[in-house]
Design a protein around this motif. Structure first.
Motif, PDB file in Angstrom:
ATOM      1  N   GLY A  77       0.813  -0.734  -0.065  1.00  0.00           N
ATOM      2  CA  GLY A  77       0.229   0.342  -0.062  1.00  0.00           C
ATOM      3  C   GLY A  77       1.388   1.488  -0.285  1.00  0.00           C
ATOM      4  N   LEU A  78       2.086   0.797   0.703  1.00  0.00           N
ATOM      5  CA  LEU A  78       3.004   2.381   0.989  1.00  0.00           C
ATOM      6  C   LEU A  78       4.093   1.999  -0.568  1.00  0.00           C
ATOM      7  CD1 LEU A  78       3.105   3.044   4.482  1.00  0.00           C
ATOM      8  CD2 LEU A  78       2.118   4.384   3.412  1.00  0.00           C
ATOM      9  N   LYS A  79       3.320   1.184  -1.445  1.00  0.00           N
ATOM     10  CA  LYS A  79       5.210   1.173  -2.289  1.00  0.00           C
ATOM     11  C   LYS A  79       6.062   1.023  -1.274  1.00  0.00           C
ATOM     12  CE  LYS A  79       1.788   3.871  -6.044  1.00  0.00           C
ATOM     13  NZ  LYS A  79       1.676   4.833  -6.417  1.00  0.00           N
ATOM     14  N   GLY A  80       6.391  -0.279  -0.239  1.00  0.00           N
ATOM     15  CA  GLY A  80       7.702  -0.481  -0.129  1.00  0.00           C
ATOM     16  C   GLY A  80       8.499   0.668   0.776  1.00  0.00           C
ATOM     17  N   GLU A  81       7.714   2.053   1.083  1.00  0.00           N
ATOM     18  CA  GLU A  81       7.891   3.183   1.404  1.00  0.00           C
ATOM     19  C   GLU A  81       7.637   2.349   3.416  1.00  0.00           C
ATOM     20  OE1 GLU A  81       9.918   5.281   1.098  1.00  0.00           O
ATOM     21  OE2 GLU A  81      10.169   4.874  -1.062  1.00  0.00           O
ATOM     22  N   SER A  82       8.257   2.626   4.204  1.00  0.00           N
ATOM     23  CA  SER A  82       7.746   2.890   5.349  1.00  0.00           C
ATOM     24  C   SER A  82       7.042   3.571   6.369  1.00  0.00           C
ATOM     25  CB  SER A  82       9.144   3.005   6.698  1.00  0.00           C
ATOM     26  OG  SER A  82      10.037   1.835   6.398  1.00  0.00           O
ATOM     27  N   PHE A  83       7.072   4.949   5.684  1.00  0.00           N
ATOM     28  CA  PHE A  83       6.199   5.966   5.856  1.00  0.00           C
ATOM     29  C   PHE A  83       5.554   6.374   4.984  1.00  0.00           C
ATOM     30  CE2 PHE A  83       9.451   5.929   8.938  1.00  0.00           C
ATOM     31  CZ  PHE A  83       8.689   6.511  10.407  1.00  0.00           C
ATOM     32  N   HIS A  84       4.254   7.198   5.250  1.00  0.00           N
ATOM     33  CA  HIS A  84       3.387   7.487   4.446  1.00  0.00           C
ATOM     34  C   HIS A  84       4.497   9.533   3.807  1.00  0.00           C
ATOM     35  CE1 HIS A  84       0.411   9.899   1.512  1.00  0.00           C
ATOM     36  NE2 HIS A  84       0.079  10.815   2.239  1.00  0.00           N
ATOM     37  N   VAL A  85       4.439   9.890   5.032  1.00  0.00           N
ATOM     38  CA  VAL A  85       5.665  11.740   4.970  1.00  0.00           C
ATOM     39  C   VAL A  85       7.319  10.989   5.078  1.00  0.00           C
ATOM     40  CG1 VAL A  85       6.390  12.892   6.244  1.00  0.00           C
ATOM     41  CG2 VAL A  85       3.733  12.817   6.484  1.00  0.00           C
ATOM     42  N   PRO A  86       7.852  11.590   4.132  1.00  0.00           N
ATOM     43  CA  PRO A  86       9.341  11.170   3.418  1.00  0.00           C
ATOM     44  C   PRO A  86       9.410  11.507   5.298  1.00  0.00           C
ATOM     45  CG  PRO A  86       8.478  12.099   1.847  1.00  0.00           C
ATOM     46  CD  PRO A  86       7.224  12.618   2.449  1.00  0.00           C
ATOM     47  N   ILE A  87      10.535  10.809   5.467  1.00  0.00           N
ATOM     48  CA  ILE A  87      11.430  10.687   6.802  1.00  0.00           C
ATOM     49  C   ILE A  87      13.187  11.242   6.672  1.00  0.00           C
ATOM     50  CG2 ILE A  87      10.178   9.806   8.364  1.00  0.00           C
ATOM     51  CD1 ILE A  87      12.844   7.680   8.139  1.00  0.00           C
ATOM     52  N   LYS A  88      13.417  11.222   5.150  1.00  0.00           N
ATOM     53  CA  LYS A  88      14.389  11.761   5.182  1.00  0.00           C
ATOM     54  C   LYS A  88      14.722  12.535   5.231  1.00  0.00           C
ATOM     55  CE  LYS A  88      18.361  10.196   2.608  1.00  0.00           C
ATOM     56  NZ  LYS A  88      19.508   9.049   2.475  1.00  0.00           N
ATOM     57  N   VAL A 125      19.985   5.846  11.848  1.00  0.00           N
ATOM     58  CA  VAL A 125      18.668   5.765  12.555  1.00  0.00           C
ATOM     59  C   VAL A 125      18.740   4.603  13.581  1.00  0.00           C
ATOM     60  CG1 VAL A 125      16.288   5.065  12.664  1.00  0.00           C
ATOM     61  CG2 VAL A 125      17.436   6.603  10.550  1.00  0.00           C
ATOM     62  N   GLU A 126      18.200   5.178  14.486  1.00  0.00           N
ATOM     63  CA  GLU A 126      18.356   3.889  15.826  1.00  0.00           C
ATOM     64  C   GLU A 126      17.376   4.015  16.480  1.00  0.00           C
ATOM     65  OE1 GLU A 126      19.637   5.789  19.086  1.00  0.00           O
ATOM     66  OE2 GLU A 126      21.958   5.603  19.030  1.00  0.00           O
ATOM     67  N   VAL A 127      16.334   2.111  16.177  1.00  0.00           N
ATOM     68  CA  VAL A 127      15.324   2.674  16.106  1.00  0.00           C
ATOM     69  C   VAL A 127      14.407   1.376  17.974  1.00  0.00           C
ATOM     70  CG1 VAL A 127      13.323   1.431  15.840  1.00  0.00           C
ATOM     71  CG2 VAL A 127      14.717   1.638  13.722  1.00  0.00           C
ATOM     72  N   VAL A 128      13.827   1.340  18.462  1.00  0.00           N
ATOM     73  CA  VAL A 128      13.140   0.752  19.708  1.00  0.00           C
ATOM     74  C   VAL A 128      11.605   0.279  19.471  1.00  0.00           C
ATOM     75  CG1 VAL A 128      12.434   0.940  21.542  1.00  0.00           C
ATOM     76  CG2 VAL A 128      14.686   2.606  21.041  1.00  0.00           C
ATOM     77  N   GLY A 129      11.486  -1.033  19.678  1.00  0.00           N
ATOM     78  CA  GLY A 129       9.961  -1.723  19.128  1.00  0.00           C
ATOM     79  C   GLY A 129       9.713  -1.951  20.437  1.00  0.00           C
ATOM     80  N   THR A 130       8.355  -0.985  21.028  1.00  0.00           N
ATOM     81  CA  THR A 130       7.713  -2.127  21.698  1.00  0.00           C
ATOM     82  C   THR A 130       6.681  -2.809  21.825  1.00  0.00           C
ATOM     83  OG1 THR A 130       6.377  -0.049  22.941  1.00  0.00           O
ATOM     84  CG2 THR A 130       8.597   0.041  22.900  1.00  0.00           C
ATOM     85  N   ASP A 131       6.286  -3.670  22.576  1.00  0.00           N
ATOM     86  CA  ASP A 131       5.320  -4.645  22.561  1.00  0.00           C
ATOM     87  C   ASP A 131       4.675  -4.943  23.583  1.00  0.00           C
ATOM     88  OD1 ASP A 131       3.739  -5.937  20.114  1.00  0.00           O
ATOM     89  OD2 ASP A 131       3.012  -7.390  21.926  1.00  0.00           O
ATOM     90  N   GLN A 187       4.266  14.221  24.446  1.00  0.00           N
ATOM     91  CA  GLN A 187       5.099  13.713  25.163  1.00  0.00           C
ATOM     92  C   GLN A 187       6.689  13.971  24.874  1.00  0.00           C
ATOM     93  OE1 GLN A 187       4.394  12.857  29.482  1.00  0.00           O
ATOM     94  NE2 GLN A 187       5.435  14.393  30.156  1.00  0.00           N
ATOM     95  N   VAL A 188       6.477  12.805  24.364  1.00  0.00           N
ATOM     96  CA  VAL A 188       7.849  11.646  24.244  1.00  0.00           C
ATOM     97  C   VAL A 188       8.963  12.410  22.567  1.00  0.00           C
ATOM     98  CG1 VAL A 188       7.340   9.620  25.015  1.00  0.00           C
ATOM     99  CG2 VAL A 188       7.337   9.609  23.026  1.00  0.00           C
ATOM    100  N   LEU A 189       7.233  13.600  22.150  1.00  0.00           N
ATOM    101  CA  LEU A 189       8.219  13.157  20.502  1.00  0.00           C
ATOM    102  C   LEU A 189       8.700  14.987  21.095  1.00  0.00           C
ATOM    103  CD1 LEU A 189       5.728  13.197  17.751  1.00  0.00           C
ATOM    104  CD2 LEU A 189       7.847  12.341  17.572  1.00  0.00           C
ATOM    105  N   LYS A 190      10.416  15.267  20.246  1.00  0.00           N
ATOM    106  CA  LYS A 190      11.335  16.252  20.483  1.00  0.00           C
ATOM    107  C   LYS A 190      10.853  17.503  19.622  1.00  0.00           C
ATOM    108  CE  LYS A 190      15.385  14.087  19.836  1.00  0.00           C
ATOM    109  NZ  LYS A 190      16.233  14.792  21.066  1.00  0.00           N
ATOM    110  N   PRO A 191       9.697  19.026  19.494  1.00  0.00           N
ATOM    111  CA  PRO A 191       9.914  19.626  19.026  1.00  0.00           C
ATOM    112  C   PRO A 191      10.372  19.634  18.279  1.00  0.00           C
ATOM    113  CG  PRO A 191      11.095  19.997  20.769  1.00  0.00           C
ATOM    114  CD  PRO A 191      11.351  19.299  21.077  1.00  0.00           C
ATOM    115  N   GLY A 192       9.196  19.818  16.765  1.00  0.00           N
ATOM    116  CA  GLY A 192       9.492  18.960  15.357  1.00  0.00           C
ATOM    117  C   GLY A 192       9.526  17.687  14.424  1.00  0.00           C
ATOM    118  N   GLY A 193       9.325  16.604  15.918  1.00  0.00           N
ATOM    119  CA  GLY A 193       9.592  15.392  14.803  1.00  0.00           C
ATOM    120  C   GLY A 193       7.944  15.332  14.476  1.00  0.00           C
ATOM    121  N   LEU A 194       7.858  13.862  14.238  1.00  0.00           N
ATOM    122  CA  LEU A 194       7.276  13.332  13.273  1.00  0.00           C
ATOM    123  C   LEU A 194       6.206  11.812  13.464  1.00  0.00           C
ATOM    124  CD1 LEU A 194       5.425  12.885  10.266  1.00  0.00           C
ATOM    125  CD2 LEU A 194       7.942  11.331   9.919  1.00  0.00           C
ATOM    126  N   VAL A 195       4.564  12.175  14.657  1.00  0.00           N
ATOM    127  CA  VAL A 195       4.115  10.580  14.595  1.00  0.00           C
ATOM    128  C   VAL A 195       3.895  10.639  13.580  1.00  0.00           C
ATOM    129  CG1 VAL A 195       2.391  12.542  15.417  1.00  0.00           C
ATOM    130  CG2 VAL A 195       2.378   9.823  16.032  1.00  0.00           C
TER     131      VAL A 195
END
Length: 340
Positions: A77-88, A125-131, A187-195
């Motif tokens: 659906g996202l044509k191979g991208e991880s996000f709809h909004v480009p994070i580059k 990039v550093e990724v933390v995944g939670t579950d 709260q956990v996002l930096k100013p200017g950060g993306l959700v």
């Protein structure tokens, strides 16, 4: 903002496959607290862990397979991208600041999304995944790690302004309080950060030609909606996420809604592939994953009635004459900067 008011999906006619050609076999295709492995078994599925009373989805091998297919469908659906909004641009900005982009993946499931993002940006990039379920792989790229965390806790353990990006996918049915959840994200996002939230409107199946109306798919959807509202983990909330996100402090949040067909009836090649994968998600156990516990535990149905509805639902999803579509909601928002 884009929505489902797009051109109708063109249906393949004439040379399309017959129903019989697509009949599917529904058979099986770190130190942690011991409570994570306290399983119970019911209706032929495994449930477990300290959250089993309210988390209605199973955590067995069949469910892992469903999650892997669901990840594949999002990739299509996202044509191979991880996000709809480009994070580059965010990656490049972090590099200019001499650091790596910090990404938090909430409800990471089997960890596929987190691992793929880490592989895409191994040095940046550093990724933390939670579950709440420890079913992520052991051998992963060095720039990804997994933690057992419950995002339904009112107070999160993550540092304030600690992440550049927060990602959530397929969380509907798991979140108890979306307003509190999004406040914690803010709260956990930096100013200017993306959700970015990527969610299926699991109770919103429809068809553009009304073929769904003669099926049991609406009844199945209504049962999920009724039970999840009663449980307090709504599955009918996707259309409200944009408002919830804005109310949490993201006034410029945007919403994109795309169509995810079920089955091989679309004429378009990519949509046909998406439909084949989407249909298989239900065939490998998705219909029961969402339905059995909610219908029996919450609505009080008999196991026989619940399984009968799930079986008929799968037959209707597999019927190429029923043109089912699920809306996929993508909510993207940047946390305002101090100067905004």
């Amino acid at each position: 903002m884009s929505d489902i008011k797009q051109e109708p999906i063109e249906i393949e006619t004439g040379s399309g496959p017959s129903d019989s050609e697509y009949e599917t076999d529904y058979s099986d295709t770190t130190s942690l607290s011991s409570t994570l492995y306290e399983y119970t078994y019911e209706n032929g599925r495994r449930y477990g862990g300290p959250h089993a009373e309210k988390y209605m989805l199973p955590n067995d091998q069949k469910e892992e397979g469903r999650l892997d297919l669901r990840h594949h469908l999002w990739n299509l659906g996202l044509k191979g991208e991880s996000f709809h909004v480009p994070i580059k641009p965010l990656v490049e900005q972090a590099k200019k600041e001499g650091r790596k982009l910090r990404v938090l993946d909430l409800g990471t499931g089997t960890g596929n999304w987190a691992v793929e993002l880490a592989d895409t940006y191994p040095d940046d990039v550093e990724v933390v995944g939670t579950d709440i379920t420890p079913w992520q792989p052991t051998y992963v790229p060095p720039n990804v790690k997994f933690e057992i965390e419950d995002f339904n806790n009112s107070v999160w353990t993550f540092a304030e302004d600690g992440y550049d990006v927060v990602h959530g996918r397929n969380l509907i049915g798991s979140v108890e309080d979306w307003d509190q959840f999004m406040r914690n994200v803010y709260q956990v996002l930096k100013p200017g950060g993306l959700v970015e939230l990527q969610e299926t409107h699991i109770t919103g199946a429809y068809s553009e030609d009304k073929t769904i109306e003669s099926s049991v798919i609406p009844k199945y959807s209504e049962a999920l909606a009724e039970a999840s509202v009663k449980l307090g983990r709504r599955m009918d909330i996707a259309p409200e996420l944009i408002t919830i996100t804005k109310n949490a402090g993201f006034p410029e949040a945007t919403q994109t809604i795309v169509k995810s067909p079920m089955g091989v009836w679309p004429k378009n090649k990519r949509l046909k592939e998406m439909g084949a994968v989407g249909r298989e998600i239900f065939n490998v156990g998705g219909a029961e994953s969402y339905g059995l516990a909610l219908m029996t535990r919450v609505l009080g149905w008999s196991v026989e009635d619940a399984k009968a509805l799930c079986d008929q639902f799968k037959k209707d999803i597999n019927n190429v004459k029923i043109h089912t579509i699920y809306p996929e909601f993508i909510i993207s928002a940047f946390k305002p900067t101090a100067s905004a």
